[in-house]
Design an enzyme around this catalytic site. Structure first.
Site, mmCIF file in Angstrom:
data_model
loop_
_atom_site.group_PDB
_atom_site.id
_atom_site.type_symbol
_atom_site.label_atom_id
_atom_site.label_comp_id
_atom_site.label_asym_id
_atom_site.label_seq_id
_atom_site.Cartn_x
_atom_site.Cartn_y
_atom_site.Cartn_z
ATOM 1 N N SER A 1 1.009 -1.098 -0.064
ATOM 2 C CA SER A 1 -0.131 0.049 0.041
ATOM 3 C C SER A 1 0.847 1.289 -0.123
ATOM 4 C CB SER A 1 -0.847 -0.061 1.226
ATOM 5 O OG SER A 1 -1.441 1.356 1.406
ATOM 6 N N TYR B 1 -1.575 -0.926 10.505
ATOM 7 C CA TYR B 1 -1.589 -0.958 9.110
ATOM 8 C C TYR B 1 -0.319 -0.663 8.175
ATOM 9 C CZ TYR B 1 -3.559 -1.464 4.521
ATOM 10 O OH TYR B 1 -3.837 -1.528 3.190
HETATM 11 N N1 LIG Z 1 -8.739 -0.551 -0.893
HETATM 12 C C1 LIG Z 1 -7.674 0.021 -0.483
HETATM 13 O O1 LIG Z 1 -7.718 1.357 -0.250
HETATM 14 C C2 LIG Z 1 -6.219 -0.425 -0.634
HETATM 15 C C3 LIG Z 1 -5.252 0.345 -0.743
HETATM 16 C C4 LIG Z 1 -4.060 -0.212 -0.493
HETATM 17 C C5 LIG Z 1 -3.513 -1.483 -0.366
HETATM 18 N N2 LIG Z 1 -4.940 -2.358 -0.273
HETATM 19 C C6 LIG Z 1 -4.274 -3.623 0.168
HETATM 20 O O2 LIG Z 1 -5.250 -4.586 -0.967
HETATM 21 C C7 LIG Z 1 -5.446 -5.913 -0.526
HETATM 22 C C8 LIG Z 1 -6.819 -5.994 -0.924
HETATM 23 O O3 LIG Z 1 -7.804 -5.316 -0.366
HETATM 24 P P1 LIG Z 1 -9.308 -4.583 -0.990
HETATM 25 O O4 LIG Z 1 -9.162 -3.394 -1.298
HETATM 26 O O5 LIG Z 1 -9.386 -5.735 -2.242
HETATM 27 O O6 LIG Z 1 -10.136 -5.065 0.489
HETATM 28 P P2 LIG Z 1 -11.430 -5.952 0.449
HETATM 29 O O7 LIG Z 1 -12.324 -5.699 -0.502
HETATM 30 O O8 LIG Z 1 -11.819 -5.701 1.984
HETATM 31 O O9 LIG Z 1 -10.809 -7.256 0.341
HETATM 32 C C9 LIG Z 1 -9.999 -8.111 1.227
HETATM 33 C C10 LIG Z 1 -9.985 -9.504 0.874
HETATM 34 O O10 LIG Z 1 -9.253 -10.009 1.884
HETATM 35 C C11 LIG Z 1 -9.600 -11.514 2.396
HETATM 36 N N3 LIG Z 1 -9.267 -11.688 3.846
HETATM 37 C C12 LIG Z 1 -9.620 -10.793 4.834
HETATM 38 N N4 LIG Z 1 -9.054 -11.457 5.935
HETATM 39 C C13 LIG Z 1 -8.790 -12.949 5.269
HETATM 40 C C14 LIG Z 1 -8.498 -14.066 6.021
HETATM 41 N N5 LIG Z 1 -8.153 -14.034 7.400
HETATM 42 N N6 LIG Z 1 -8.345 -15.082 5.427
HETATM 43 C C15 LIG Z 1 -8.586 -15.219 3.971
HETATM 44 N N7 LIG Z 1 -8.770 -13.908 3.458
HETATM 45 C C16 LIG Z 1 -8.798 -12.918 4.201
HETATM 46 C C17 LIG Z 1 -11.286 -10.814 2.300
HETATM 47 O O11 LIG Z 1 -12.148 -12.134 2.196
HETATM 48 P P3 LIG Z 1 -12.902 -12.932 3.326
HETATM 49 O O12 LIG Z 1 -13.524 -11.880 4.070
HETATM 50 O O13 LIG Z 1 -13.935 -13.745 2.433
HETATM 51 O O14 LIG Z 1 -12.175 -13.635 3.959
HETATM 52 C C18 LIG Z 1 -11.469 -10.096 0.966
HETATM 53 O O15 LIG Z 1 -11.362 -10.959 -0.173
HETATM 54 C C19 LIG Z 1 -5.313 -5.672 1.069
HETATM 55 O O16 LIG Z 1 -3.988 -6.285 1.474
HETATM 56 C C20 LIG Z 1 -5.351 -4.191 1.269
HETATM 57 O O17 LIG Z 1 -4.428 -4.092 2.342
HETATM 58 C C21 LIG Z 1 -6.011 -1.777 -0.283
#
Ligand SMILES: NC(=O)c1ccc[n+]([C@@H]2O[C@H](COP(=O)([O-])OP(=O)(O)OC[C@H]3O[C@@H](n4cnc5c(N)ncnc54)[C@H](OP(=O)(O)O)[C@@H]3O)[C@@H](O)[C@H]2O)c1
Length: 259
Positions: free
Chosen positions: A141, A154
Protein backbone atom coordinates in the site's frame (compact mmCIF):
# COMPACT_ATOMS: atom_id res chain seq x y z
CA UNK A 1 6.29 -43.72 -20.78
CA UNK A 2 3.84 -40.82 -21.16
CA UNK A 3 4.81 -37.90 -18.90
CA UNK A 4 1.88 -36.21 -17.14
CA UNK A 5 1.69 -32.48 -17.77
CA UNK A 6 1.45 -30.37 -14.62
CA UNK A 7 -1.62 -28.24 -14.19
CA UNK A 8 -0.78 -24.54 -14.68
CA UNK A 9 -2.46 -22.47 -12.03
CA UNK A 10 -2.74 -18.96 -10.60
CA UNK A 11 -3.45 -18.52 -6.89
CA UNK A 12 -5.28 -15.44 -5.62
CA UNK A 13 -5.83 -14.75 -1.92
CA UNK A 14 -8.51 -12.27 -0.88
CA UNK A 15 -10.48 -13.26 -3.98
CA UNK A 16 -13.93 -12.78 -2.44
CA UNK A 17 -13.92 -9.02 -2.98
CA UNK A 18 -12.13 -5.89 -4.15
CA UNK A 19 -8.72 -6.20 -5.72
CA UNK A 20 -8.50 -9.99 -5.43
CA UNK A 21 -11.80 -10.43 -7.24
CA UNK A 22 -10.71 -7.97 -9.92
CA UNK A 23 -7.42 -9.87 -10.42
CA UNK A 24 -9.52 -12.98 -11.05
CA UNK A 25 -11.64 -11.20 -13.69
CA UNK A 26 -8.64 -9.72 -15.50
CA UNK A 27 -6.55 -12.92 -15.42
CA UNK A 28 -9.56 -14.78 -16.79
CA UNK A 29 -9.61 -12.38 -19.75
CA UNK A 30 -5.89 -12.39 -20.57
CA UNK A 31 -4.18 -15.53 -19.20
CA UNK A 32 -5.65 -18.24 -21.41
CA UNK A 33 -2.74 -20.65 -20.86
CA UNK A 34 -3.91 -21.24 -17.28
CA UNK A 35 -5.64 -24.53 -16.51
CA UNK A 36 -7.17 -23.30 -13.26
CA UNK A 37 -7.43 -20.29 -10.96
CA UNK A 38 -7.43 -21.02 -7.23
CA UNK A 39 -9.54 -18.51 -5.33
CA UNK A 40 -8.85 -18.16 -1.60
CA UNK A 41 -10.91 -16.32 1.07
CA UNK A 42 -13.25 -17.09 3.99
CA UNK A 43 -16.61 -16.25 2.34
CA UNK A 44 -17.58 -19.38 0.41
CA UNK A 45 -20.69 -17.92 -1.28
CA UNK A 46 -18.64 -15.09 -2.81
CA UNK A 47 -15.96 -17.47 -4.11
CA UNK A 48 -18.49 -19.88 -5.61
CA UNK A 49 -20.35 -16.99 -7.27
CA UNK A 50 -17.07 -15.64 -8.68
CA UNK A 51 -15.98 -19.04 -9.98
CA UNK A 52 -19.24 -19.27 -11.96
CA UNK A 53 -18.55 -15.91 -13.63
CA UNK A 54 -15.12 -16.95 -14.93
CA UNK A 55 -14.48 -18.71 -18.23
CA UNK A 56 -11.39 -20.48 -16.92
CA UNK A 57 -11.96 -23.34 -14.48
CA UNK A 58 -11.76 -21.91 -10.95
CA UNK A 59 -11.41 -23.63 -7.59
CA UNK A 60 -12.93 -21.89 -4.58
CA UNK A 61 -10.77 -22.60 -1.52
CA UNK A 62 -12.48 -21.53 1.67
CA UNK A 63 -9.72 -20.71 4.06
CA UNK A 64 -8.79 -18.35 6.87
CA UNK A 65 -5.19 -17.56 6.02
CA UNK A 66 -4.55 -16.62 9.65
CA UNK A 67 -5.27 -20.18 10.84
CA UNK A 68 -2.32 -22.54 10.89
CA UNK A 69 -4.36 -25.75 10.41
CA UNK A 70 -6.07 -24.24 7.36
CA UNK A 71 -2.70 -23.27 5.88
CA UNK A 72 -1.55 -26.86 6.47
CA UNK A 73 -4.56 -28.12 4.51
CA UNK A 74 -3.63 -25.82 1.63
CA UNK A 75 -0.01 -27.04 1.69
CA UNK A 76 -1.27 -30.65 1.50
CA UNK A 77 -3.39 -29.66 -1.52
CA UNK A 78 -0.32 -28.21 -3.25
CA UNK A 79 1.67 -31.40 -2.53
CA UNK A 80 -1.12 -33.71 -3.71
CA UNK A 81 -1.87 -31.84 -6.91
CA UNK A 82 1.81 -31.12 -7.71
CA UNK A 83 0.83 -28.07 -9.75
CA UNK A 84 2.92 -25.53 -11.63
CA UNK A 85 2.19 -22.13 -10.09
CA UNK A 86 2.39 -19.46 -12.78
CA UNK A 87 1.22 -16.64 -10.59
CA UNK A 88 0.69 -16.05 -6.87
CA UNK A 89 -1.28 -12.92 -5.97
CA UNK A 90 -1.39 -12.13 -2.24
CA UNK A 91 -4.35 -9.78 -1.73
CA UNK A 92 -5.83 -10.97 1.56
CA UNK A 93 -5.52 -8.19 4.08
CA UNK A 94 -7.29 -5.56 6.11
CA UNK A 95 -6.70 -2.27 7.86
CA UNK A 96 -8.22 -0.62 10.92
CA UNK A 97 -8.15 3.12 11.52
CA UNK A 98 -8.04 4.66 14.99
CA UNK A 99 -5.69 5.24 17.90
CA UNK A 100 -3.52 2.27 18.80
CA UNK A 101 -4.42 2.53 22.50
CA UNK A 102 -8.16 2.79 21.74
CA UNK A 103 -8.65 -0.14 19.35
CA UNK A 104 -9.09 -3.76 20.35
CA UNK A 105 -5.65 -5.36 20.55
CA UNK A 106 -6.88 -8.68 19.10
CA UNK A 107 -8.18 -6.99 15.96
CA UNK A 108 -4.94 -5.07 15.64
CA UNK A 109 -2.73 -8.13 16.06
CA UNK A 110 -4.91 -9.77 13.42
CA UNK A 111 -3.46 -7.34 10.89
CA UNK A 112 0.00 -8.73 11.63
CA UNK A 113 -1.37 -12.27 11.23
CA UNK A 114 -3.09 -11.69 7.88
CA UNK A 115 -1.11 -8.88 6.23
CA UNK A 116 2.35 -10.10 7.24
CA UNK A 117 2.48 -13.65 8.60
CA UNK A 118 0.00 -15.28 6.21
CA UNK A 119 1.41 -13.49 3.18
CA UNK A 120 4.92 -14.62 4.16
CA UNK A 121 3.85 -18.21 4.84
CA UNK A 122 1.84 -18.60 1.62
CA UNK A 123 4.69 -17.14 -0.41
CA UNK A 124 7.10 -19.61 1.23
CA UNK A 125 4.84 -22.60 0.59
CA UNK A 126 4.17 -21.68 -3.06
CA UNK A 127 7.75 -20.96 -4.16
CA UNK A 128 8.73 -24.67 -4.57
CA UNK A 129 5.83 -25.07 -7.02
CA UNK A 130 6.55 -21.93 -9.03
CA UNK A 131 7.79 -22.29 -12.58
CA UNK A 132 10.53 -20.36 -14.37
CA UNK A 133 9.18 -16.94 -15.30
CA UNK A 134 6.51 -17.26 -12.62
CA UNK A 135 5.17 -14.12 -11.03
CA UNK A 136 4.43 -13.10 -7.45
CA UNK A 137 2.27 -10.03 -6.85
CA UNK A 138 2.24 -8.73 -3.27
CA UNK A 139 -0.34 -6.19 -2.15
CA UNK A 140 1.34 -3.58 0.00
CA UNK A 141 0.00 0.00 0.00
CA UNK A 142 1.12 3.62 -0.23
CA UNK A 143 0.73 3.41 3.57
CA UNK A 144 4.06 1.54 3.39
CA UNK A 145 5.90 4.74 2.44
CA UNK A 146 5.64 6.56 5.80
CA UNK A 147 4.39 5.84 9.32
CA UNK A 148 0.76 6.91 9.69
CA UNK A 149 -0.96 8.33 12.75
CA UNK A 150 -4.27 6.54 13.42
CA UNK A 151 -3.28 3.83 10.93
CA UNK A 152 -0.13 2.81 12.78
CA UNK A 153 -0.27 -0.98 12.68
CA UNK A 154 -1.67 -1.14 9.15
CA UNK A 155 1.05 1.17 7.77
CA UNK A 156 3.69 -0.85 9.62
CA UNK A 157 2.38 -4.14 8.19
CA UNK A 158 2.53 -2.72 4.68
CA UNK A 159 6.09 -1.43 5.23
CA UNK A 160 6.93 -5.02 6.16
CA UNK A 161 5.32 -6.31 2.94
CA UNK A 162 7.22 -3.78 0.83
CA UNK A 163 10.58 -4.44 2.50
CA UNK A 164 10.18 -8.22 2.51
CA UNK A 165 8.99 -8.38 -1.09
CA UNK A 166 11.75 -6.15 -2.46
CA UNK A 167 14.39 -8.33 -0.80
CA UNK A 168 12.64 -11.52 -1.94
CA UNK A 169 12.64 -10.20 -5.49
CA UNK A 170 16.45 -10.01 -5.42
CA UNK A 171 16.70 -13.57 -4.06
CA UNK A 172 14.27 -15.07 -6.58
CA UNK A 173 15.79 -13.39 -9.64
CA UNK A 174 18.24 -16.29 -10.00
CA UNK A 175 15.27 -18.66 -10.27
CA UNK A 176 13.61 -16.33 -12.82
CA UNK A 177 10.66 -15.77 -10.53
CA UNK A 178 9.61 -12.14 -10.59
CA UNK A 179 8.14 -10.33 -7.59
CA UNK A 180 6.15 -7.11 -8.02
CA UNK A 181 4.95 -5.14 -5.00
CA UNK A 182 1.79 -3.11 -5.50
CA UNK A 183 1.45 0.14 -3.53
CA UNK A 184 -1.88 1.77 -4.28
CA UNK A 185 -3.39 4.72 -2.49
CA UNK A 186 -7.10 4.47 -1.62
CA UNK A 187 -9.05 2.08 -3.88
CA UNK A 188 -12.85 1.78 -4.23
CA UNK A 189 -13.39 -1.57 -2.51
CA UNK A 190 -14.95 -2.86 0.71
CA UNK A 191 -11.62 -2.15 2.43
CA UNK A 192 -12.89 1.09 4.02
CA UNK A 193 -16.05 -0.58 5.40
CA UNK A 194 -13.69 -2.34 7.81
CA UNK A 195 -10.94 0.29 8.04
CA UNK A 196 -13.30 3.12 9.04
CA UNK A 197 -15.74 1.11 11.15
CA UNK A 198 -14.69 2.83 14.40
CA UNK A 199 -15.28 6.32 12.97
CA UNK A 200 -11.77 7.47 12.07
CA UNK A 201 -11.63 8.30 8.37
CA UNK A 202 -8.86 8.86 5.84
CA UNK A 203 -8.70 12.57 5.01
CA UNK A 204 -7.18 12.27 1.52
CA UNK A 205 -9.42 9.41 0.41
CA UNK A 206 -11.92 11.46 -1.61
CA UNK A 207 -9.14 13.27 -3.52
CA UNK A 208 -7.09 10.24 -4.49
CA UNK A 209 -9.41 7.23 -4.68
CA UNK A 210 -9.16 5.05 -7.83
CA UNK A 211 -11.20 2.11 -9.15
CA UNK A 212 -9.84 -1.43 -8.58
CA UNK A 213 -9.85 -2.07 -12.35
CA UNK A 214 -7.09 0.54 -12.84
CA UNK A 215 -4.91 -0.73 -9.97
CA UNK A 216 -5.15 -4.32 -11.19
CA UNK A 217 -4.55 -3.48 -14.85
CA UNK A 218 -1.40 -1.52 -13.94
CA UNK A 219 -0.25 -4.26 -11.53
CA UNK A 220 -0.58 -6.99 -14.17
CA UNK A 221 1.24 -4.88 -16.77
CA UNK A 222 4.02 -4.05 -14.30
CA UNK A 223 4.28 -7.71 -13.30
CA UNK A 224 4.44 -8.72 -16.98
CA UNK A 225 7.26 -6.16 -17.42
CA UNK A 226 9.06 -7.66 -14.37
CA UNK A 227 8.92 -4.36 -12.51
CA UNK A 228 9.71 -4.25 -8.80
CA UNK A 229 6.97 -1.77 -7.93
CA UNK A 230 3.52 -0.91 -9.19
CA UNK A 231 2.24 2.45 -8.00
CA UNK A 232 -1.03 3.49 -9.55
CA UNK A 233 -1.94 7.16 -10.19
CA UNK A 234 0.06 10.38 -10.33
CA UNK A 235 -0.70 11.69 -6.80
CA UNK A 236 0.43 8.44 -5.16
CA UNK A 237 3.59 8.25 -7.31
CA UNK A 238 4.34 11.83 -6.22
CA UNK A 239 3.68 10.90 -2.57
CA UNK A 240 6.12 7.98 -2.94
CA UNK A 241 8.84 10.28 -4.28
CA UNK A 242 8.24 12.94 -1.58
CA UNK A 243 8.42 10.25 1.10
CA UNK A 244 11.98 9.54 -0.05
CA UNK A 245 13.05 13.21 -0.03
CA UNK A 246 11.20 14.91 2.84
CA UNK A 247 11.91 13.91 6.46
CA UNK A 248 9.11 11.69 7.74
CA UNK A 249 8.64 13.95 10.78
CA UNK A 250 7.56 16.77 8.40
CA UNK A 251 5.20 14.49 6.46
CA UNK A 252 3.66 13.23 9.70
CA UNK A 253 3.15 16.84 10.82
CA UNK A 254 1.45 17.83 7.53
CA UNK A 255 -0.71 14.69 7.52
CA UNK A 256 -1.74 15.51 11.10
CA UNK A 257 -3.09 18.88 9.89
CA UNK A 258 -5.34 17.25 7.25
CA UNK A 259 -8.78 16.45 8.59
N1 LIG B 1 -8.72 -0.64 -0.90
C1 LIG B 1 -7.68 0.11 -0.62
O1 LIG B 1 -7.79 1.34 -0.46
C2 LIG B 1 -6.29 -0.48 -0.54
C3 LIG B 1 -5.20 0.36 -0.71
C4 LIG B 1 -3.92 -0.16 -0.63
C5 LIG B 1 -3.74 -1.50 -0.40
N2 LIG B 1 -4.82 -2.32 -0.24
C6 LIG B 1 -4.56 -3.73 0.06
O2 LIG B 1 -5.10 -4.52 -0.99
C7 LIG B 1 -5.48 -5.80 -0.49
C8 LIG B 1 -6.89 -6.10 -0.93
O3 LIG B 1 -7.75 -5.15 -0.33
P1 LIG B 1 -9.16 -4.74 -0.97
O4 LIG B 1 -9.12 -3.28 -1.19
O5 LIG B 1 -9.47 -5.64 -2.09
O6 LIG B 1 -10.10 -4.99 0.29
P2 LIG B 1 -11.38 -5.92 0.47
O7 LIG B 1 -12.33 -5.68 -0.64
O8 LIG B 1 -11.83 -5.69 1.86
O9 LIG B 1 -10.79 -7.39 0.30
C9 LIG B 1 -10.01 -8.01 1.29
C10 LIG B 1 -9.94 -9.49 1.00
O10 LIG B 1 -9.12 -10.11 1.98
C11 LIG B 1 -9.76 -11.30 2.41
N3 LIG B 1 -9.36 -11.64 3.78
C12 LIG B 1 -9.29 -10.82 4.86
N4 LIG B 1 -8.94 -11.52 5.94
C13 LIG B 1 -8.77 -12.81 5.54
C14 LIG B 1 -8.41 -14.01 6.20
N5 LIG B 1 -8.16 -14.04 7.53
N6 LIG B 1 -8.33 -15.15 5.49
C15 LIG B 1 -8.60 -15.15 4.17
N7 LIG B 1 -8.93 -14.05 3.47
C16 LIG B 1 -9.03 -12.89 4.16
C17 LIG B 1 -11.27 -10.97 2.33
O11 LIG B 1 -12.03 -12.15 2.18
P3 LIG B 1 -12.99 -12.81 3.28
O12 LIG B 1 -13.52 -11.72 4.15
O13 LIG B 1 -14.04 -13.50 2.47
O14 LIG B 1 -12.11 -13.77 4.00
C18 LIG B 1 -11.30 -10.17 1.04
O15 LIG B 1 -11.42 -11.02 -0.06
C19 LIG B 1 -5.29 -5.74 1.03
O16 LIG B 1 -4.07 -6.34 1.37
C20 LIG B 1 -5.23 -4.25 1.32
O17 LIG B 1 -4.47 -3.96 2.47
C21 LIG B 1 -6.09 -1.84 -0.31
Amino acid sequence: MKQERKKKIAIITGASSGLGQEFAFQLDRIFHELDEIWLIARRKDRLVELSKLLDLPARPIVMDVAKEHEIRGFVEMLQKEDVSVRMLINCAGYGLMGRFDALDIGEQLGMLEVNCKALTRLTYECIPYMCKNGRIIQLASSAAFVPQKNFAIYAATKSYVLSFSRALREELKEKSIWVTTVCPGPVETEFFDIAEKYGTTLAVKKLTIVPPQKVVKDALLDSYDKKALSVCSFPIKTFGILAKIIPHSCILHIMGLLK
